[in-house]
Motif scaffolding. Structure first.
Motif, PDB file in Angstrom:
ATOM      1  N   PHE A  74      64.424  -8.906 -39.496  1.00 31.64           N
ATOM      2  CA  PHE A  74      64.822 -10.267 -39.133  1.00 31.64           C
ATOM      3  C   PHE A  74      66.350 -10.385 -39.095  1.00 31.64           C
ATOM      4  CE2 PHE A  74      60.704 -12.180 -41.087  1.00 31.64           C
ATOM      5  CZ  PHE A  74      60.037 -11.957 -39.888  1.00 31.64           C
ATOM      6  N   PHE A  75      66.971  -9.873 -40.142  1.00 25.12           N
ATOM      7  CA  PHE A  75      68.421 -10.034 -40.282  1.00 25.12           C
ATOM      8  C   PHE A  75      69.177  -9.250 -39.215  1.00 25.12           C
ATOM      9  CE2 PHE A  75      71.290 -12.091 -43.136  1.00 25.12           C
ATOM     10  CZ  PHE A  75      72.501 -11.432 -42.997  1.00 25.12           C
TER      11      PHE A  75
ATOM     12  N   VAL B  84      66.163 -17.313 -47.587  1.00 32.52           N
ATOM     13  CA  VAL B  84      65.092 -17.935 -46.795  1.00 32.52           C
ATOM     14  C   VAL B  84      64.237 -16.867 -46.119  1.00 32.52           C
ATOM     15  CG1 VAL B  84      64.636 -19.326 -44.746  1.00 32.52           C
ATOM     16  CG2 VAL B  84      66.319 -20.101 -46.416  1.00 32.52           C
ATOM     17  N   LEU B  85      64.874 -15.890 -45.494  1.00 35.20           N
ATOM     18  CA  LEU B  85      64.133 -14.836 -44.808  1.00 35.20           C
ATOM     19  C   LEU B  85      63.356 -13.973 -45.794  1.00 35.20           C
ATOM     20  CD1 LEU B  85      66.655 -13.656 -42.057  1.00 35.20           C
ATOM     21  CD2 LEU B  85      64.661 -15.134 -41.795  1.00 35.20           C
ATOM     22  N   LEU B  86      63.942 -13.703 -46.955  1.00 33.09           N
ATOM     23  CA  LEU B  86      63.266 -12.886 -47.957  1.00 33.09           C
ATOM     24  C   LEU B  86      62.019 -13.587 -48.478  1.00 33.09           C
ATOM     25  CD1 LEU B  86      63.018 -10.471 -49.813  1.00 33.09           C
ATOM     26  CD2 LEU B  86      64.688 -11.524 -51.341  1.00 33.09           C
ATOM     27  N   ARG B  87      62.109 -14.880 -48.754  1.00 35.64           N
ATOM     28  CA  ARG B  87      60.950 -15.617 -49.246  1.00 35.64           C
ATOM     29  C   ARG B  87      59.814 -15.615 -48.212  1.00 35.64           C
ATOM     30  NH1 ARG B  87      61.697 -19.133 -53.610  1.00 35.64           N
ATOM     31  NH2 ARG B  87      63.821 -19.140 -54.436  1.00 35.64           N
ATOM     32  N   PHE B  88      60.184 -15.814 -46.944  1.00 32.26           N
ATOM     33  CA  PHE B  88      59.165 -15.827 -45.900  1.00 32.26           C
ATOM     34  C   PHE B  88      58.534 -14.448 -45.725  1.00 32.26           C
ATOM     35  CE2 PHE B  88      58.392 -15.219 -41.237  1.00 32.26           C
ATOM     36  CZ  PHE B  88      57.184 -15.911 -41.194  1.00 32.26           C
TER      37      PHE B  88
ATOM     38  N   GLY C 171      74.597  -6.719 -47.764  1.00 34.83           N
ATOM     39  CA  GLY C 171      74.255  -8.113 -48.014  1.00 34.83           C
ATOM     40  C   GLY C 171      72.831  -8.277 -48.511  1.00 34.83           C
ATOM     41  N   PRO C 172      71.880  -8.522 -47.591  1.00 39.04           N
ATOM     42  CA  PRO C 172      70.485  -8.693 -48.034  1.00 39.04           C
ATOM     43  C   PRO C 172      69.919  -7.447 -48.688  1.00 39.04           C
ATOM     44  CG  PRO C 172      70.627  -8.515 -45.635  1.00 39.04           C
ATOM     45  CD  PRO C 172      72.021  -8.662 -46.133  1.00 39.04           C
TER      46      PRO C 172
ATOM     47  N   GLY D  46      69.745  -2.553 -37.664  1.00 45.89           N
ATOM     48  CA  GLY D  46      70.801  -3.512 -37.359  1.00 45.89           C
ATOM     49  C   GLY D  46      71.483  -3.293 -36.024  1.00 45.89           C
ATOM     50  N   PRO D  47      71.917  -2.060 -35.701  1.00 46.31           N
ATOM     51  CA  PRO D  47      72.569  -1.838 -34.407  1.00 46.31           C
ATOM     52  C   PRO D  47      71.603  -1.677 -33.233  1.00 46.31           C
ATOM     53  CG  PRO D  47      73.287  -0.247 -36.092  1.00 46.31           C
ATOM     54  CD  PRO D  47      72.053  -0.905 -36.583  1.00 46.31           C
ATOM     55  N   ILE D  48      70.287  -1.659 -33.496  1.00 42.73           N
ATOM     56  CA  ILE D  48      69.324  -1.424 -32.427  1.00 42.73           C
ATOM     57  C   ILE D  48      68.801  -2.739 -31.858  1.00 42.73           C
ATOM     58  CG2 ILE D  48      67.242  -0.184 -31.746  1.00 42.73           C
ATOM     59  CD1 ILE D  48      69.498   1.588 -32.851  1.00 42.73           C
ATOM     60  N   ILE D  49      68.360  -3.645 -32.733  1.00 36.32           N
ATOM     61  CA  ILE D  49      67.872  -4.954 -32.293  1.00 36.32           C
ATOM     62  C   ILE D  49      69.070  -5.859 -32.026  1.00 36.32           C
ATOM     63  CG2 ILE D  49      66.591  -7.007 -33.014  1.00 36.32           C
ATOM     64  CD1 ILE D  49      64.653  -5.255 -34.461  1.00 36.32           C
TER      65      ILE D  49
END
Length: 429
Positions: free
Chosen positions: A102-103, A76-80, A116-117, A146-149
């Motif tokens: 996003f992820f 879903v996130l990739l398509r958007f 994963g993604p 990933g570890p920052i947000i």
């Protein structure tokens, strides 16, 4: 005792021992050679290192990410993201950066994002004509967001290691730096795509209207908003927020997207248990290592030595940056935080540095080590999922690493980039 600890630890690392076992064995040997100490203190410190209520947030955030992945979140996130920026020059590279950004607001783990993604994004970029080494390098570099947000596993452990900051304050302090990193990598991707002529074939992009894709992605995008908003307005603590995230991910995956099936739960729980156990084992062994350092008066000795040099706050921060960049080459961020923060945080406090500013500089700095050889964990994971040899990937990652170091320099010299958002919402630490 301290010498034995250091020699044993470095020796085991040179021999290729996993970092957690190197810390544990070094701690055991150091205790064994110290008269009057029993090996039981090692077990006591391992358990006391895990005896913390906020640590419960780690398995819950990991489980929430696994549930959202099982609920077709990545697709879903990739398509958007691809529909939003995919038509630009280097569009799928930008979509890669945007999707992992996003992820990162869900997983809290760079390795999870890459495995994963990240794997799906690499395949899609290769199909569009991007170099496989470039796609892998861009994915590995972007995964450090990933570890920052927030949420962030490393930030949770940092807050438990340094009482001068809170988990909520750290979560908020990571938002602006995380987006700065994404913007810097987008600039690199744009420059490379212009030079190499990378474009995105229209057939690889979802033809659905952008508003429809946004509405479909909105439930996934709302998870970090719910976590931070709930904590800020006092609805729940950070630990309770992690449990709420699990419930939200379960409901969204099962009833909104309809792709999370009950038969998938055993495998999801198993992956969560394995990842949680590996993280908490590092925390436990780091507690032993830190205890031996404290008993050996290492933090106090280093602090006194550096204080005697009478460095200005700026020079001190630059020296710490150089030290951490070197440490990050050989040690993963999580044990790096557990080992280095008890030594360096008192120095930063004595120099008058803002604790949130210092924390973000440390976390970003150590996270950069995940894409620097020879120990860079993201390089290994991305190499495995992409099938690209590490040497080729490292060569492609050079301009990205330069951009990330430039962001680190900005964070170092402009404290407001880390402290503005927490201060705006009333968090001073």
């Amino acid at each position: 005792m301290s010498t034995i600890l250091a020699v044993t630890f470095v020796g085991l690392m040179v021999l290729g021992a996993p970092i957690a076992f190197a810390m544990l064995i070094a701690g055991l040997v150091a205790v064994w050679v110290k008269p009057g100490l029993s090996g039981l203190v090692v077990m006591q410190n391992m358990f006391s290192g895990l005896d913390s209520f906020p640590l419960m947030a780690i398995p819950f955030f990991i489980l929430a990410a696994e549930l959202m992945s099982g609920g077709a979140l990545t697709d879903v996130l990739l398509r958007f993201a691809a529909r939003l920026v995919g038509r630009r020059r280097g569009g799928l590279g930008h979509a890669n950066i945007l999707t992992l950004t996003f992820f990162s607001g869900i997983s809290g783990s760079a390795l999870a994002d890459a495995a994963g993604p990240g794997a799906m994004l690499i395949r899609m970029m290769k199909k569009a004509g991007y170099s496989d080494a470039y796609a892998a390098a861009l994915t590995a570099s972007t995964a450090i967001v990933g570890p920052i947000i927030p949420p962030s596993i490393i930030m949770i452990v940092y807050a438990l290691t340094d009482n001068s900051v809170t988990i909520t304050g750290l979560f908020l302090a990571g938002v602006v730096p995380g987006f700065l990193i994404a913007a810097a990598l987008a600039a690199v991707n744009h420059a490379v795509s212009l030079r190499r002529g990378y474009r995105s074939p229209p057939e690889l992009l979802d033809p659905s209207p952008l508003p429809r894709l946004f509405v479909r992605a909105l439930p996934a995008l709302m998870l970090p908003v719910i976590i931070l908003g709930g904590i800020h307005f006092g609805v729940f603590t950070p630990t309770e927020a992690s449990a709420a995230a699990v419930l939200y991910a379960l409901v969204v995956g099962r009833f909104v997207y309809g792709t999370l099936r009950m038969h998938m739960l055993p495998a999801i729980l198993l992956r969560t248990a394995l990842m949680t156990s590996s993280v908490l084992f590092i925390v436990a062994t780091s507690a032993v290592f830190a205890w031996v350092l404290t008993v050996g008066q290492i933090p106090q000795t280093v602090a006194a030595w550096i204080a005697g040099m009478e460095l200005s706050p700026t020079v001190l921060l630059l020296a710490i940056n150089v030290l951490l960049l070197l440490v990050g080459i050989f040690i993963e961020p999580l044990p790096g935080v557990m080992i280095m923060v008890p030594i360096l945080a008192p120095l930063a406090d004595a120099a008058g540095l803002n604790p949130l500013h210092f924390a973000i500089v440390v976390i970003v700095n150590l996270t950069l080590g995940m894409i620097t050889p020879p120990v860079g964990g993201l390089l290994f994971v991305t190499s495995i999922v992409s099938g690209v040899p590490m040497g080729r990937m490292v060569r492609e990652a050079r301009p990205m690493l330069v951009a990330l170091i430039a962001v680190l320099a900005l964070l170092t010299f402009i404290p407001a980039l880390s402290t503005w958002l927490p201060g705006l919402l009333g968090y001073r630490n």
